[in-house]
Design a protein around this motif. Structure first.
Motif, PDB file in Angstrom:
ATOM      1  N   GLY A  56       0.782  -1.123  -0.058  1.00 29.14           N
ATOM      2  CA  GLY A  56       0.038  -0.073   0.087  1.00 29.14           C
ATOM      3  C   GLY A  56       0.856   1.485  -0.067  1.00 29.14           C
ATOM      4  O   GLY A  56       1.963   1.342   0.093  1.00 29.14           O
ATOM      5  N   THR A  59      -0.865   2.299   6.091  1.00 28.44           N
ATOM      6  CA  THR A  59      -2.002   1.485   5.559  1.00 28.44           C
ATOM      7  C   THR A  59      -1.552   0.036   5.772  1.00 28.44           C
ATOM      8  O   THR A  59      -0.358  -0.448   5.384  1.00 28.44           O
ATOM      9  CB  THR A  59      -1.997   1.782   4.014  1.00 28.44           C
ATOM     10  OG1 THR A  59      -2.286   3.015   3.706  1.00 28.44           O
ATOM     11  CG2 THR A  59      -3.065   0.921   3.554  1.00 28.44           C
ATOM     12  N   TYR A  80      -9.640   3.466  -1.748  1.00 30.21           N
ATOM     13  CA  TYR A  80     -10.138   2.725  -0.598  1.00 30.21           C
ATOM     14  C   TYR A  80     -10.094   3.611   0.519  1.00 30.21           C
ATOM     15  O   TYR A  80      -9.008   4.406   0.555  1.00 30.21           O
ATOM     16  CB  TYR A  80      -9.572   1.366  -0.431  1.00 30.21           C
ATOM     17  CG  TYR A  80      -8.251   1.570  -0.212  1.00 30.21           C
ATOM     18  CD1 TYR A  80      -7.566   1.725   1.058  1.00 30.21           C
ATOM     19  CD2 TYR A  80      -7.445   1.345  -1.388  1.00 30.21           C
ATOM     20  CE1 TYR A  80      -6.014   1.748   1.066  1.00 30.21           C
ATOM     21  CE2 TYR A  80      -5.831   1.404  -1.133  1.00 30.21           C
ATOM     22  CZ  TYR A  80      -5.369   1.580  -0.157  1.00 30.21           C
ATOM     23  OH  TYR A  80      -3.872   1.669   0.210  1.00 30.21           O
ATOM     24  N   SER A 134      -9.152   3.733   4.641  1.00 28.07           N
ATOM     25  CA  SER A 134      -8.326   2.967   5.626  1.00 28.07           C
ATOM     26  C   SER A 134      -8.675   3.642   7.026  1.00 28.07           C
ATOM     27  O   SER A 134      -8.950   4.765   7.201  1.00 28.07           O
ATOM     28  CB  SER A 134      -6.925   3.192   5.402  1.00 28.07           C
ATOM     29  OG  SER A 134      -6.323   4.075   5.341  1.00 28.07           O
ATOM     30  N   ASN A 147      -6.947   3.003  11.255  1.00 32.71           N
ATOM     31  CA  ASN A 147      -6.096   2.247  12.122  1.00 32.71           C
ATOM     32  C   ASN A 147      -6.295   2.859  13.571  1.00 32.71           C
ATOM     33  O   ASN A 147      -6.350   4.236  13.655  1.00 32.71           O
ATOM     34  CB  ASN A 147      -4.884   2.488  11.768  1.00 32.71           C
ATOM     35  CG  ASN A 147      -4.609   2.387  10.369  1.00 32.71           C
ATOM     36  OD1 ASN A 147      -4.596   1.064   9.851  1.00 32.71           O
ATOM     37  ND2 ASN A 147      -4.298   3.204   9.492  1.00 32.71           N
ATOM     38  N   LYS A 185      -5.570  -2.809  12.393  1.00 34.09           N
ATOM     39  CA  LYS A 185      -5.388  -1.905  11.295  1.00 34.09           C
ATOM     40  C   LYS A 185      -6.361  -2.470  10.236  1.00 34.09           C
ATOM     41  O   LYS A 185      -6.497  -3.677  10.079  1.00 34.09           O
ATOM     42  CB  LYS A 185      -4.028  -2.111  10.514  1.00 34.09           C
ATOM     43  CG  LYS A 185      -2.763  -1.752  11.503  1.00 34.09           C
ATOM     44  CD  LYS A 185      -1.433  -2.103  11.190  1.00 34.09           C
ATOM     45  CE  LYS A 185      -0.851  -1.393   9.907  1.00 34.09           C
ATOM     46  NZ  LYS A 185      -0.817   0.112  10.428  1.00 34.09           N
ATOM     47  N   ALA A 231      -8.626  -1.803   6.169  1.00 36.61           N
ATOM     48  CA  ALA A 231      -8.924  -0.974   5.091  1.00 36.61           C
ATOM     49  C   ALA A 231      -9.728  -1.817   4.257  1.00 36.61           C
ATOM     50  O   ALA A 231      -9.983  -3.015   4.228  1.00 36.61           O
ATOM     51  CB  ALA A 231      -7.546  -0.767   4.291  1.00 36.61           C
ATOM     52  N   GLU A 271     -11.690  -7.310   2.052  1.00 37.00           N
ATOM     53  CA  GLU A 271     -11.095  -6.118   3.004  1.00 37.00           C
ATOM     54  C   GLU A 271      -9.945  -6.675   3.731  1.00 37.00           C
ATOM     55  O   GLU A 271      -9.785  -7.905   4.013  1.00 37.00           O
ATOM     56  CB  GLU A 271     -12.478  -5.828   3.821  1.00 37.00           C
ATOM     57  CG  GLU A 271     -13.420  -5.034   3.313  1.00 37.00           C
ATOM     58  CD  GLU A 271     -14.409  -5.998   2.451  1.00 37.00           C
ATOM     59  OE1 GLU A 271     -14.292  -7.201   2.704  1.00 37.00           O
ATOM     60  OE2 GLU A 271     -15.111  -5.341   1.779  1.00 37.00           O
TER      61      GLU A 271
END
Length: 298
Positions: A92, A121, A222, A224, A226, A244, A246, A255
């Protein structure tokens, strides 16, 4: 494509404007320049039946022109044991987790060393190799460079979290033919929140990534997210639990969801070590991963 060009132009204009706004300002106590080097290993089959091991070795350089403004450049070297997945999508924007380890966050009390947050990411592989038929051949080389710029809009207060939005752009320096990258620019934006309550430290970050358009990979934009929390032990140790997540970065992928245990340790006043172990939950995340990073503030 015009949307990405507009975002890219806006990114550099905003970064130049921030530099002008903070030029000549008084700088508070803290690092002016910070460097880091990391080593990360991840392994997974990503629902393909073929296990791929990947190694990510990032070098980071962070510059803080003012108390609130910060820039970071990440230059990685990557290795993967096969071309079943594309490392550029697997890791990512911003590469592996070093970018998340080394971002500005809270300072450990009584020390000038920065205690990074836990963003970045999460990795998420997919089944679209899109490259050569020699799937089992290893690949290695320079990965995609990432440039980030952030500004602290709201400093941390007694009851108010620190709020820092940032922009980033991924520069496609990795070899697409070797499946080390997508060969496309990616851009994105995110907002970080962090707060220290006594010995407890917590953070959360939400962002959105605009991926480039590829004729080989069905890339998707997308979201994300965290978040993590940890309890500081003494003046040098901070163990943390991090989640984490995304959206799928490519058509056909699931996903992304990963759990991580991390330990941050200060070594002296301006140096530190971060280590973690990770467990992927969904099909498109690595089965497991480990990482170690060293950083020093100047």
């Amino acid at each position: 494509m015009s949307r990405l060009k507009t975002f890219r132009t806006t990114f550099f204009v905003l970064m130049q404007a921030l530099c002008l706004l903070t030029a000549g300002g008084v700088r508070a106590e803290g690092p002016l320049v910070s460097t880091g080097i990391g080593f990360e290993f991840a392994s997974g089959s990503y629902g393909l039946g073929t296990r791929t091991d990947s190694i990510y070795v990032p070098f980071t350089l962070a510059v803080y022109p003012s108390e609130r403004l910060g820039f970071m450049l990440e230059i990685p070297y990557v290795y993967q044991s096969s071309s079943a997945v594309n490392t550029g999508v697997l890791l990512g924007p911003g590469g592996g987790q070093m970018a998340g380890m080394h971002k500005e966050a809270a300072a450990m009390p009584g020390s000038g060393g920065t205690m990074p947050g836990g963003g970045g990411t999460p990795g998420g592989g997919n089944g679209s190799g899109g490259g050569t038929s020699s799937t089992n051949q290893s690949r290695q080389g320079v990965g995609d460079l990432t440039l980030k710029g952030g500004y602290v809009l709201v400093p941390e207060g007694e009851f108010v979290p620190r709020v820092r939005p940032y922009l980033f752009v991924k520069i496609p320096t990795a070899d697409r033919d070797q499946m080390l990258g997508t060969g496309e620019f990616d851009e994105g934006l995110a907002v970080e929140l962090s707060k220290q309550f006594g010995n407890w430290y917590s953070f959360a970050e939400g962002g959105y990534t605009f991926q480039g358009k590829s004729s080989v990979l069905a890339l998707k934009d997308y979201f994300s997210f965290n978040a993590g929390t940890g309890y500081q032990l003494g003046e040098r140790f901070l163990p943390m639990v991090i989640v984490k997540a995304a959206g799928a970065p490519i058509e056909g992928a699931s996903e992304l969801l990963e759990l991580r245990l991390k330990l941050k340790m200060l070594v002296g006043a301006k140096s530190g070590v971060d280590g973690y172990v990770a467990k992927g939950i969904t099909r498109s995340t690595p089965d497991y991963g480990v990482g170690l990073a060293f950083y020093h503030d100047f």
